[in-house]
Design a protein around this motif. Structure first.
Motif, mmCIF file in Angstrom:
data_model
loop_
_atom_site.group_PDB
_atom_site.id
_atom_site.type_symbol
_atom_site.label_atom_id
_atom_site.label_comp_id
_atom_site.label_asym_id
_atom_site.label_seq_id
_atom_site.Cartn_x
_atom_site.Cartn_y
_atom_site.Cartn_z
ATOM 1 N N GLY A 3 13.276 -4.058 -4.228
ATOM 2 C CA GLY A 3 11.853 -3.952 -5.007
ATOM 3 C C GLY A 3 11.241 -2.755 -4.120
ATOM 4 N N PHE A 4 9.905 -2.524 -4.814
ATOM 5 C CA PHE A 4 9.037 -1.510 -4.128
ATOM 6 C C PHE A 4 7.448 -1.698 -4.295
ATOM 7 N N ALA A 5 6.833 -1.221 -3.576
ATOM 8 C CA ALA A 5 5.464 -1.209 -3.619
ATOM 9 C C ALA A 5 4.751 -0.097 -3.300
ATOM 10 N N GLU A 19 -0.934 0.159 -7.151
ATOM 11 C CA GLU A 19 -0.241 0.543 -8.256
ATOM 12 C C GLU A 19 1.055 -0.061 -8.943
ATOM 13 N N HIS A 20 1.823 -0.292 -7.762
ATOM 14 C CA HIS A 20 3.342 -0.761 -8.080
ATOM 15 C C HIS A 20 3.519 -2.082 -7.307
ATOM 16 N N LEU A 21 4.122 -3.056 -7.792
ATOM 17 C CA LEU A 21 4.720 -4.211 -6.959
ATOM 18 C C LEU A 21 6.033 -4.733 -8.023
ATOM 19 N N TRP A 22 7.202 -4.140 -7.844
ATOM 20 C CA TRP A 22 8.154 -4.715 -8.615
ATOM 21 C C TRP A 22 9.349 -5.206 -7.718
ATOM 22 N N VAL A 23 9.888 -6.108 -8.213
ATOM 23 C CA VAL A 23 11.037 -6.841 -7.411
ATOM 24 C C VAL A 23 12.189 -7.152 -8.580
ATOM 25 N N ARG A 30 12.493 -15.219 -3.915
ATOM 26 C CA ARG A 30 13.226 -15.363 -2.690
ATOM 27 C C ARG A 30 12.488 -14.693 -1.552
ATOM 28 N N GLY A 31 11.183 -14.465 -1.601
ATOM 29 C CA GLY A 31 10.345 -14.010 -0.851
ATOM 30 C C GLY A 31 10.170 -12.553 -0.490
ATOM 31 N N VAL A 32 10.813 -11.851 -1.418
ATOM 32 C CA VAL A 32 10.871 -10.174 -1.496
ATOM 33 C C VAL A 32 9.459 -9.577 -1.868
ATOM 34 N N GLY A 33 8.876 -10.164 -2.950
ATOM 35 C CA GLY A 33 7.483 -9.681 -3.218
ATOM 36 C C GLY A 33 6.531 -9.980 -2.308
ATOM 37 N N LEU A 36 6.911 -7.567 0.551
ATOM 38 C CA LEU A 36 6.332 -6.148 0.103
ATOM 39 C C LEU A 36 4.817 -6.119 0.305
ATOM 40 N N LEU A 37 4.220 -7.188 -0.594
ATOM 41 C CA LEU A 37 2.870 -7.527 -0.447
ATOM 42 C C LEU A 37 2.118 -7.489 1.043
ATOM 43 N N GLU A 38 2.791 -8.251 1.702
ATOM 44 C CA GLU A 38 2.143 -8.352 3.148
ATOM 45 C C GLU A 38 2.540 -6.944 3.922
ATOM 46 N N HIS A 39 3.806 -6.316 3.856
ATOM 47 C CA HIS A 39 3.779 -4.901 4.296
ATOM 48 C C HIS A 39 2.630 -3.787 3.701
ATOM 49 N N LEU A 40 2.449 -3.982 2.363
ATOM 50 C CA LEU A 40 1.332 -3.177 1.881
ATOM 51 C C LEU A 40 -0.086 -3.191 2.340
#
Length: 75
Positions: A3-5, A19-23, A30-33, A36-40
Protein backbone atom coordinates in the motif's frame (compact mmCIF):
# COMPACT_ATOMS: atom_id res chain seq x y z
CA UNK A 1 4.13 -2.77 -2.29
CA UNK A 2 1.30 -3.59 0.05
CA UNK A 3 0.00 0.00 0.00
CA UNK A 4 0.95 3.65 0.07
CA UNK A 5 -0.08 6.90 1.72
CA UNK A 6 0.60 10.57 1.19
CA UNK A 7 -0.48 13.99 2.43
CA UNK A 8 0.01 17.59 1.38
CA UNK A 9 0.02 20.81 3.36
CA UNK A 10 -3.43 22.32 3.71
CA UNK A 11 -4.47 25.93 3.62
CA UNK A 12 -4.85 26.44 7.37
CA UNK A 13 -2.08 26.78 9.93
CA UNK A 14 -0.81 23.31 10.84
CA UNK A 15 -3.28 21.61 8.50
CA UNK A 16 -2.34 18.72 6.27
CA UNK A 17 -4.70 16.89 3.92
CA UNK A 18 -4.61 13.16 3.33
CA UNK A 19 -4.28 12.69 -0.43
CA UNK A 20 -3.86 8.93 -0.60
CA UNK A 21 -4.10 5.88 1.60
CA UNK A 22 -4.43 2.72 -0.43
CA UNK A 23 -3.91 -0.90 0.56
CA UNK A 24 -3.77 -3.85 -1.81
CA UNK A 25 -7.18 -5.56 -1.46
CA UNK A 26 -5.49 -8.88 -0.64
CA UNK A 27 -3.72 -7.19 2.31
CA UNK A 28 -6.67 -5.32 3.79
CA UNK A 29 -7.71 -6.02 7.39
CA UNK A 30 -4.17 -7.05 8.32
CA UNK A 31 -2.98 -3.80 9.89
CA UNK A 32 -1.27 -2.40 6.81
CA UNK A 33 -3.56 0.64 6.60
CA UNK A 34 -3.21 1.31 10.32
CA UNK A 35 0.59 1.25 10.05
CA UNK A 36 0.54 3.52 7.01
CA UNK A 37 -1.76 5.99 8.75
CA UNK A 38 0.38 6.04 11.90
CA UNK A 39 3.53 6.57 9.83
CA UNK A 40 1.85 9.42 7.99
CA UNK A 41 0.69 11.01 11.27
CA UNK A 42 4.29 10.99 12.49
CA UNK A 43 5.47 12.54 9.24
CA UNK A 44 2.89 15.32 9.60
CA UNK A 45 3.77 15.95 13.28
CA UNK A 46 7.50 16.16 12.52
CA UNK A 47 6.71 18.89 10.01
CA UNK A 48 4.69 20.95 12.46
CA UNK A 49 1.27 19.62 11.49
CA UNK A 50 -1.46 19.72 14.10
CA UNK A 51 -4.40 18.47 12.03
CA UNK A 52 -4.79 15.89 9.30
CA UNK A 53 -7.93 16.38 7.23
CA UNK A 54 -9.39 13.31 5.55
CA UNK A 55 -12.02 13.27 2.84
CA UNK A 56 -12.91 9.61 2.65
CA UNK A 57 -14.94 7.26 0.54
CA UNK A 58 -18.01 6.35 2.65
CA UNK A 59 -16.89 2.72 2.73
CA UNK A 60 -13.59 3.75 4.35
CA UNK A 61 -15.18 6.02 6.98
CA UNK A 62 -15.27 3.28 9.62
CA UNK A 63 -11.53 2.72 9.24
CA UNK A 64 -10.76 6.39 9.92
CA UNK A 65 -13.22 6.60 12.81
CA UNK A 66 -11.62 3.53 14.43
CA UNK A 67 -8.27 5.30 14.20
CA UNK A 68 -9.30 8.50 15.91
CA UNK A 69 -10.90 10.57 13.16
CA UNK A 70 -13.83 12.80 14.03
CA UNK A 71 -16.55 13.27 11.45
CA UNK A 72 -16.97 16.99 10.72
CA UNK A 73 -19.31 16.86 7.75
CA UNK A 74 -19.84 15.48 4.28
CA UNK A 75 -18.72 16.52 0.84
Amino acid sequence: PLGFAGAVRGTGAGEWVLEHLWVDPECQRRGVGARLLEHLRGHVRRRGGTRLTVVSDPQAEGFYLRHGAVRRGTV
